[in-house]
Write an enzyme that holds these catalytic residues in place. Structure first.
Site, PDB file in Angstrom:
ATOM      1  N   HIS A   1       0.807  -1.210   0.000  1.00  0.00           N
ATOM      2  CA  HIS A   1       0.000   0.000   0.000  1.00  0.00           C
ATOM      3  C   HIS A   1       0.847   1.270   0.000  1.00  0.00           C
ATOM      4  O   HIS A   1       0.402   2.322  -0.476  1.00  0.00           O
ATOM      5  CB  HIS A   1      -0.934   0.010   1.209  1.00  0.00           C
ATOM      6  CG  HIS A   1      -1.972  -1.066   1.158  1.00  0.00           C
ATOM      7  ND1 HIS A   1      -2.805  -1.357   2.219  1.00  0.00           N
ATOM      8  CD2 HIS A   1      -2.318  -1.938   0.167  1.00  0.00           C
ATOM      9  CE1 HIS A   1      -3.616  -2.349   1.887  1.00  0.00           C
ATOM     10  NE2 HIS A   1      -3.333  -2.719   0.648  1.00  0.00           N
TER      11      HIS A   1
ATOM     12  N   PHE B   1      -1.066  -8.132   5.024  1.00  0.00           N
ATOM     13  CA  PHE B   1       0.284  -7.568   4.894  1.00  0.00           C
ATOM     14  C   PHE B   1       0.316  -6.228   4.156  1.00  0.00           C
ATOM     15  O   PHE B   1       1.277  -5.922   3.451  1.00  0.00           O
ATOM     16  CB  PHE B   1       1.214  -8.571   4.189  1.00  0.00           C
ATOM     17  CG  PHE B   1       1.035  -9.984   4.655  1.00  0.00           C
ATOM     18  CD1 PHE B   1       1.079 -10.303   6.004  1.00  0.00           C
ATOM     19  CD2 PHE B   1       0.781 -11.005   3.760  1.00  0.00           C
ATOM     20  CE1 PHE B   1       0.890 -11.602   6.448  1.00  0.00           C
ATOM     21  CE2 PHE B   1       0.594 -12.313   4.191  1.00  0.00           C
ATOM     22  CZ  PHE B   1       0.647 -12.607   5.543  1.00  0.00           C
ATOM     23  N   CYS B   2      -0.730  -5.417   4.337  1.00  0.00           N
ATOM     24  CA  CYS B   2      -0.810  -4.112   3.655  1.00  0.00           C
ATOM     25  C   CYS B   2      -0.583  -4.270   2.153  1.00  0.00           C
ATOM     26  O   CYS B   2       0.037  -3.410   1.507  1.00  0.00           O
ATOM     27  CB  CYS B   2       0.183  -3.118   4.258  1.00  0.00           C
ATOM     28  SG  CYS B   2      -0.255  -2.620   5.931  1.00  0.00           S
ATOM     29  N   ALA B   3      -1.080  -5.373   1.623  1.00  0.00           N
ATOM     30  CA  ALA B   3      -1.040  -5.630   0.178  1.00  0.00           C
ATOM     31  C   ALA B   3      -2.317  -6.385  -0.177  1.00  0.00           C
ATOM     32  O   ALA B   3      -2.288  -7.478  -0.722  1.00  0.00           O
ATOM     33  CB  ALA B   3       0.199  -6.442  -0.189  1.00  0.00           C
TER      34      ALA B   3
ATOM     35  N   CYS C   1      -6.413  -5.362   7.096  1.00  0.00           N
ATOM     36  CA  CYS C   1      -5.071  -5.927   7.204  1.00  0.00           C
ATOM     37  C   CYS C   1      -4.834  -6.427   8.611  1.00  0.00           C
ATOM     38  O   CYS C   1      -4.842  -5.651   9.569  1.00  0.00           O
ATOM     39  CB  CYS C   1      -4.029  -4.872   6.829  1.00  0.00           C
ATOM     40  SG  CYS C   1      -2.377  -5.521   6.626  1.00  0.00           S
TER      41      CYS C   1
END
Length: 453
Positions: free
Chosen positions: A129, A375-377, A395
């Protein structure tokens, strides 16, 4: 893109000394154990060398720039020497600027604020992100996740060739995925970007701690990374690269340090002449210790030698992957396949387990720290799990209860300070949890799975 090969055991170097290597943690089943920190992709422990360097400097702490006192001059020299050390570590071009920031996220937001008018930004949905979200004032094209490195290059080439109008453009790409650890073909993507008149920024947050990064060899325009993933304390980061867009942009922050001259105007307003150096985007009192700690980490890694560090990490990766391959219930997530070169970041799911439950059991029953969630993805993890990448999710905060399926994953990550025992304990714990189940009862509390007490 270079391919790493695991070295023979006898040629693998010892782990680098890191803070916290002797910390013990309580187990919910009784007793204590040395903590196995296997969440390097989130924050790596600080190198002992870095901590010692910071402690040695602390008595000489002083304000930087313009101070006449000895400590101020000493701190200024230390701060500016740190800039030169980072430039050398990244093999920057002579005219490149090194700007100290708070983090990778801050670095990319700084660059986003410096984009020329009408700039179009190209990112893959696979980005963290920090790379995916800063471009709010630009026209953003989000590209589908590629399934081979060469498909990534072809996808980017097609998108750049089709862009209209043909104005300024920026490509943002990761060097190593924070979810799969896989290396991206940065040099080839840079060539594709430049061939179509675009520039490229490399998110090296997961690459720089594991592998040498050369701005000149990769031919990227900018590099961003964080200190806390490079074995330095929190609160520091770097944006390094071409000066022109940065000099042409308004300062990221307005204030002292960024200004060269300030005068009153006849109309009662204020006229400002801003610096054209890196100071233009470093307003306020800088984080001298943060910059110094990054420089110390750069020196420590360079002196240890990346060949030896890479060989050790590949040795650990081979151990983890071989161990997980022996558990049929485990599915390792990958974009490019088993043979893709990678750093020490591995994400997986376990059949029949909620990912938060599994990570909680690893921590509470074995003293092993990993990460679970998205995982902020979010788009990437959703794609890898076979769900709609547009699916909503928080997340690290799965809604499923222990024993229920969740659209999240578990991530184990390691690096220069990881001893063999930590990954061996992890593999053994995974096998034991899958075959025997958890020894403790767990419950969901505020979206997290925790031991029931």
């Amino acid at each position: 893109m270079s391919v790493f090969t695991a070295a023979a055991d006898q040629s693998v170097c010892a782990p680098l000394p890191v803070l916290g290597s002797d910390v013990t943690v309580p187990l919910v089943t009784g007793g204590e154990v040395t903590y196995a920190a296997l969440d390097y992709a989130a924050s790596a422990p600080a190198l002992q060398r870095v901590w010692d360097d910071v402690a040695a400097y602390a008595p000489y702490y002083g304000s930087v720039h313009r101070g006449a006192g000895y400590l101020s001059q000493l701190s200024t020299d230390l701060f500016e020497n740190a800039r030169r050390t980072v430039a050398e570590f990244l093999d920057c071009r002579a005219a490149d600027q090194v700007v100290f920031t708070r983090s990778t996220t801050d670095s990319l937001n700084l660059l986003a604020a410096a984009l020329p008018a009408g700039c179009q930004v190209f990112v893959f949905e696979t980005e963290h992100h920090a790379s995916l979200l800063p471009w709010r004032d630009a026209r953003v094209t989000c590209l589908d996740a590629p399934r081979t490195p060469w498909q990534a290059v072809e996808t980017l080439e097609r998108a750049l060739a089709d862009r209209e109008p043909h104005g300024p453009a920026l490509v943002c790409v990761t060097g190593a995925s924070n979810v799969t650890g896989e290396l991206w073909p940065v040099r080839e993507l840079a060539a594709a970007a430049h061939a179509h008149g675009a520039r490229i920024v490399l998110d090296a947050a997961q690459l720089a701690p594991h592998h040498p990064v050369s701005v000149q060899d990769l031919d990227v325009d900018w590099v961003a990374f964080s200190g806390h993933k490079l074995y330095a304390p929190f609160g520091s980061g770097v944006l390094a690269g071409r000066a022109d867009w940065l000099v042409a942009a308004e300062p990221y922050l307005a204030g002292g340090g960024a200004s060269r001259k300030v005068t009153r105007r006849e109309d009662g307003g204020v006229a400002v002449e801003w610096h054209e150096s890196a100071a233009r985007h470093e307003a306020g009192s800088p984080n001298v210790i943060g910059a110094y700690s990054i420089a110390s980490a750069c020196k420590a890694l360079a002196e240890a030698g990346f060949d030896a560090l890479v060989a050790r990490e590949q040795h650990l990766i081979a151990k983890v992957r071989a161990g997980l391959a022996e558990v049929p219930e485990v599915r390792v997530l990958s974009l490019f396949g088993d043979d893709a070169p990678r750093v020490g970041v591995i994400s997986f799911v376990v059949d029949g387990w909620n990912s938060s439950h599994f990570a909680a059991a690893l921590s509470a029953e074995y003293g092993i720290g990993v990460r679970d969630g998205l995982f902020c993805a979010h788009p990437l993890v959703r794609t890898l799990l076979g769900s709609d990448p547009q699916t909503q999710g928080e997340c690290g905060a799965p809604e499923a209860a222990p024993g229920e399926e969740s659209l999240n994953a578990i991530r184990v990550s390691f690096g220069a300070g990881t001893p063999d025992e930590h990954v061996e304990r992890f593999v053994a714990a995974v096998k034991e949890l899958v075959t025997e189940g958890a020894k403790w009862t767990y419950r969901t509390e505020e979206g997290r799975c925790v031991p029931a007490v």
